[in-house]
Design an enzyme around this catalytic site. Structure first.
Site, mmCIF file in Angstrom:
data_model
loop_
_atom_site.group_PDB
_atom_site.id
_atom_site.type_symbol
_atom_site.label_atom_id
_atom_site.label_comp_id
_atom_site.label_asym_id
_atom_site.label_seq_id
_atom_site.Cartn_x
_atom_site.Cartn_y
_atom_site.Cartn_z
ATOM 1 N N SER A 156 0.864 -1.180 0.000
ATOM 2 C CA SER A 156 0.000 0.000 0.000
ATOM 3 C C SER A 156 0.899 1.227 0.000
ATOM 4 O O SER A 156 2.032 1.185 0.485
ATOM 5 C CB SER A 156 -0.867 0.018 1.253
ATOM 6 O OG SER A 156 -1.439 1.294 1.409
ATOM 7 N N TYR A 169 -2.036 -1.456 10.155
ATOM 8 C CA TYR A 169 -2.059 -1.662 8.700
ATOM 9 C C TYR A 169 -0.821 -1.029 8.061
ATOM 10 O O TYR A 169 -0.188 -1.631 7.188
ATOM 11 C CB TYR A 169 -3.350 -1.046 8.157
ATOM 12 C CG TYR A 169 -3.608 -1.265 6.691
ATOM 13 C CD1 TYR A 169 -3.898 -2.540 6.191
ATOM 14 C CD2 TYR A 169 -3.596 -0.203 5.790
ATOM 15 C CE1 TYR A 169 -4.167 -2.725 4.838
ATOM 16 C CE2 TYR A 169 -3.866 -0.386 4.441
ATOM 17 C CZ TYR A 169 -4.145 -1.637 3.976
ATOM 18 O OH TYR A 169 -4.413 -1.832 2.637
HETATM 19 P P1 NAD Z 1 -11.448 -6.384 -0.393
HETATM 20 O O1 NAD Z 1 -11.891 -6.371 1.026
HETATM 21 O O2 NAD Z 1 -12.427 -6.033 -1.467
HETATM 22 O O3 NAD Z 1 -10.803 -7.798 -0.761
HETATM 23 C C1 NAD Z 1 -10.038 -8.553 0.120
HETATM 24 C C2 NAD Z 1 -10.381 -10.030 -0.090
HETATM 25 O O4 NAD Z 1 -9.502 -10.801 0.741
HETATM 26 C C3 NAD Z 1 -11.809 -10.368 0.330
HETATM 27 O O5 NAD Z 1 -12.481 -11.072 -0.713
HETATM 28 C C4 NAD Z 1 -11.627 -11.268 1.548
HETATM 29 O O6 NAD Z 1 -12.619 -12.274 1.681
HETATM 30 C C5 NAD Z 1 -10.258 -11.870 1.291
HETATM 31 N N1 NAD Z 1 -9.627 -12.335 2.511
HETATM 32 C C6 NAD Z 1 -9.602 -11.694 3.710
HETATM 33 N N2 NAD Z 1 -8.968 -12.437 4.618
HETATM 34 C C7 NAD Z 1 -8.577 -13.582 3.993
HETATM 35 C C8 NAD Z 1 -7.894 -14.735 4.411
HETATM 36 N N3 NAD Z 1 -7.460 -14.883 5.666
HETATM 37 N N4 NAD Z 1 -7.655 -15.705 3.493
HETATM 38 C C9 NAD Z 1 -8.086 -15.581 2.219
HETATM 39 N N5 NAD Z 1 -8.766 -14.505 1.772
HETATM 40 C C10 NAD Z 1 -9.000 -13.514 2.656
HETATM 41 O O7 NAD Z 1 -10.179 -5.410 -0.422
HETATM 42 P P2 NAD Z 1 -9.400 -4.715 -1.609
HETATM 43 O O8 NAD Z 1 -9.503 -3.256 -1.383
HETATM 44 O O9 NAD Z 1 -9.742 -5.291 -2.932
HETATM 45 O O10 NAD Z 1 -7.909 -5.084 -1.183
HETATM 46 C C11 NAD Z 1 -7.074 -5.993 -1.868
HETATM 47 C C12 NAD Z 1 -5.641 -5.742 -1.409
HETATM 48 O O11 NAD Z 1 -5.255 -4.403 -1.768
HETATM 49 C C13 NAD Z 1 -5.448 -5.835 0.109
HETATM 50 O O12 NAD Z 1 -4.196 -6.425 0.367
HETATM 51 C C14 NAD Z 1 -5.454 -4.385 0.541
HETATM 52 O O13 NAD Z 1 -4.766 -4.221 1.758
HETATM 53 C C15 NAD Z 1 -4.737 -3.746 -0.626
HETATM 54 N N6 NAD Z 1 -4.930 -2.312 -0.768
HETATM 55 C C16 NAD Z 1 -6.151 -1.760 -0.935
HETATM 56 C C17 NAD Z 1 -6.261 -0.390 -1.067
HETATM 57 C C18 NAD Z 1 -7.585 0.281 -1.276
HETATM 58 O O14 NAD Z 1 -7.609 1.515 -1.329
HETATM 59 N N7 NAD Z 1 -8.667 -0.463 -1.380
HETATM 60 C C19 NAD Z 1 -5.138 0.417 -1.036
HETATM 61 C C20 NAD Z 1 -3.904 -0.164 -0.855
HETATM 62 C C21 NAD Z 1 -3.804 -1.535 -0.728
#
Ligand code: NAD
Length: 276
Positions: A156, A169
Site C-alpha cells: 500500500s 495496517y
Molecule cells: P477487499 O476487502 O475487497 O478484498 C479482500 C479479499 O480478501 C476479500 O475477498 C476477503 O474475503 C479476502 N480475505 C480476507 N482475509 C482472507 C484470508 N485470511 N484468506 C483468504 N482470503 C481472505 O479489499 P481490496 O480493497 O480489494 O484489497 C485488496 C488488497 O489491496 C489488500 O491487500 C489491501 O490491503 C490492498 N490495498 C487496498 C487499497 C484500497 O484503497 N482499497 C489500497 C492499498 C492496498
C-alpha cells in the site's frame, strides 16, 4: 527476452493463483488475466466472494477456478496447491492480494492509540504480513522446484510513509515491502534468477475494507478524511481497480524480466506530493 514486442506483456497460457481474488481489486486483476488467456485460480476465504468473481469471469466469456483457502492456514493453502498441481501441473504467477484493515485497529475519537486491543492489531498484522509470507512459502516451493515464476505482493502507498490512524495496517504493509526485497534476493540467489518477486503499492481505492473511512455511511458524502485524500492526490480522484492492471501486467510478464525486489506505487501522485 521475448523477441517480438507484441509478446512482451503476454500472459497467455500462464497459470495464475490470486489470493483475496474474491475482493474488489484482485477480482479485477483475475478477470483481466483470464481475459488475456491465463488459467486463473481465484483463492479466497469467503466461498460466495470467490464464486461471484468466477461467475463474473465466466459471464465475460472467460473461465476461472474457485479455490477456498485461508491465507493464514497452511493446510488449506497446501490443499489449494494440490488442486493447482492436479489441474495444471505448474504455477507461473502468484498474486498475494488477501489483506485489509479493521476498524478496531484504527484510532478514532472513540478509540485512542493506547486502547487499541492487542487482538485487533494482531489480526491486521497477521492478515497482511503473514498472509503474504505463508502463501509464498507454500506456492513458492513449487516455483523453486520449477525454477521459474513471478510473485506480486500487494502493499500500500502507506508503506512508504504511514497514514494517520491506521497504525497496524501501515506497519504491516511496510513489512511487506521489506519482505518483497528479502524474498526477491533469496529466490534469485538460492533457486533461480527466473523467479521474481515485486509488489504494487496502491494508493486510495474505494473498496469494502476502507469505505467506512472515506464516506459517511448514511449520506454517502466524502468524510473529511476522504476530502483530504482527494485534495492531496495530484490527479484529484480515488483510484479505480482498472488503474492497477497495467502495472500488474508489466510485473507478471516478460516485459519486466530484469525487475525484481521493487515496490511500484500506483497512487495518482499521492506519495510524490508534499502537500505544498
Ligand atoms: P477487499 O476487502 O475487497 O478484498 C479482500 C479479499 O480478501 C476479500 O475477498 C476477503 O474475503 C479476502 N480475505 C480476507 N482475509 C482472507 C484470508 N485470511 N484468506 C483468504 N482470503 C481472505 O479489499 P481490496 O480493497 O480489494 O484489497 C485488496 C488488497 O489491496 C489488500 O491487500 C489491501 O490491503 C490492498 N490495498 C487496498 C487499497 C484500497 O484503497 N482499497 C489500497 C492499498 C492496498
Amino acid at each position: 527476452m521475448t523477441e517480438s514486442t507484441g509478446d512482451l506483456f503476454s500472459v497467455a497460457g500462464k497459470v495464475a493463483v490470486l489470493t483475496g481474488a474474491g475482493g474488489v481489486l484482485v477480482g479485477r486483476m483475475a478477470l483481466e488475466l483470464s481475459r488475456r488467456g491465463a488459467e486463473v485460480v481465484v483463492v479466497d476465504r469467503v466461498v460466495e466472494a470467490a464464486h461471484k468473481v468466477v461467475s463474473e469471469i465466466q459471464a465475460s466469456g472467460g473461465d476461472a477456478m474457485a479455490v477456498i483457502a485461508d491465507v493464514l492456514d497452511r493446510s488449506s493453502l497446501v490443499d489449494a496447491l494440490g488442486c493447482v498441481q492436479e489441474t495444471f501441473g505448474r504455477l507461473d504467477i502468484l498474486v498475494n492480494g488477501a489483506g485489509g484493515n479493521r476498524k478496531e485497529a484504527t484510532t478514532s475519537p472513540d478509540l485512542s492509540f493506547f486502547d487499541i486491543p492487542l487482538d485487533a492489531l494482531r489480526f491486521v498484522l497477521d492478515l497482511n504480513l503473514l498472509g503474504t509470507i505463508l502463501p509464498c512459502q507454500v506456492f513458492g516451493r513449487l516455483m523453486a522446484e520449477q525454477k521459474s515464476g513471478v510473485i506480486v505482493n500487494i502493499s500500500s502507498m502507506n508503506s512508504f510513509r504511514p497514514l494517520t490512524r491506521i497504525v497496524g495496517y501501515s506497519a504491516a504493509k511496510a513489512a511487506i515491502n521489506n519482505f518483497t526485497q528479502w524474498l526477491a534476493v533469496h529466490m534469485a540467489q538460492n533457486y533461480s534468477p527466473h523467479i521474481r518477486v515485486n509488489a504494487i503499492a496502491p494508493g486510495f481505492f474505494e473498496t469494502n475494507q476502507n469505505r467506512y473511512l472515506l464516506r459517511d455511511e448514511a449520506t454517502g458524502q466524502l468524510t473529511s478524511r476522504g476530502a483530504q485524500i482527494i485534495s492531496h492526490t495530484p490527479m484529484g480522484r480515488f483510484g479505480q481497480p482498472e488503474d492497477l492492471i497495467g502495472t500488474l501486467l508489466w510485473l507478471v510478464s516478460p516485459a519486466s524480466e530484469f525487475v525484481t525486489g521493487v515496490v511500484i506505487p500506483v497512487d495518482g501522485g499521492f506519495s510524490a506530493y508534499s502537500g505544498v
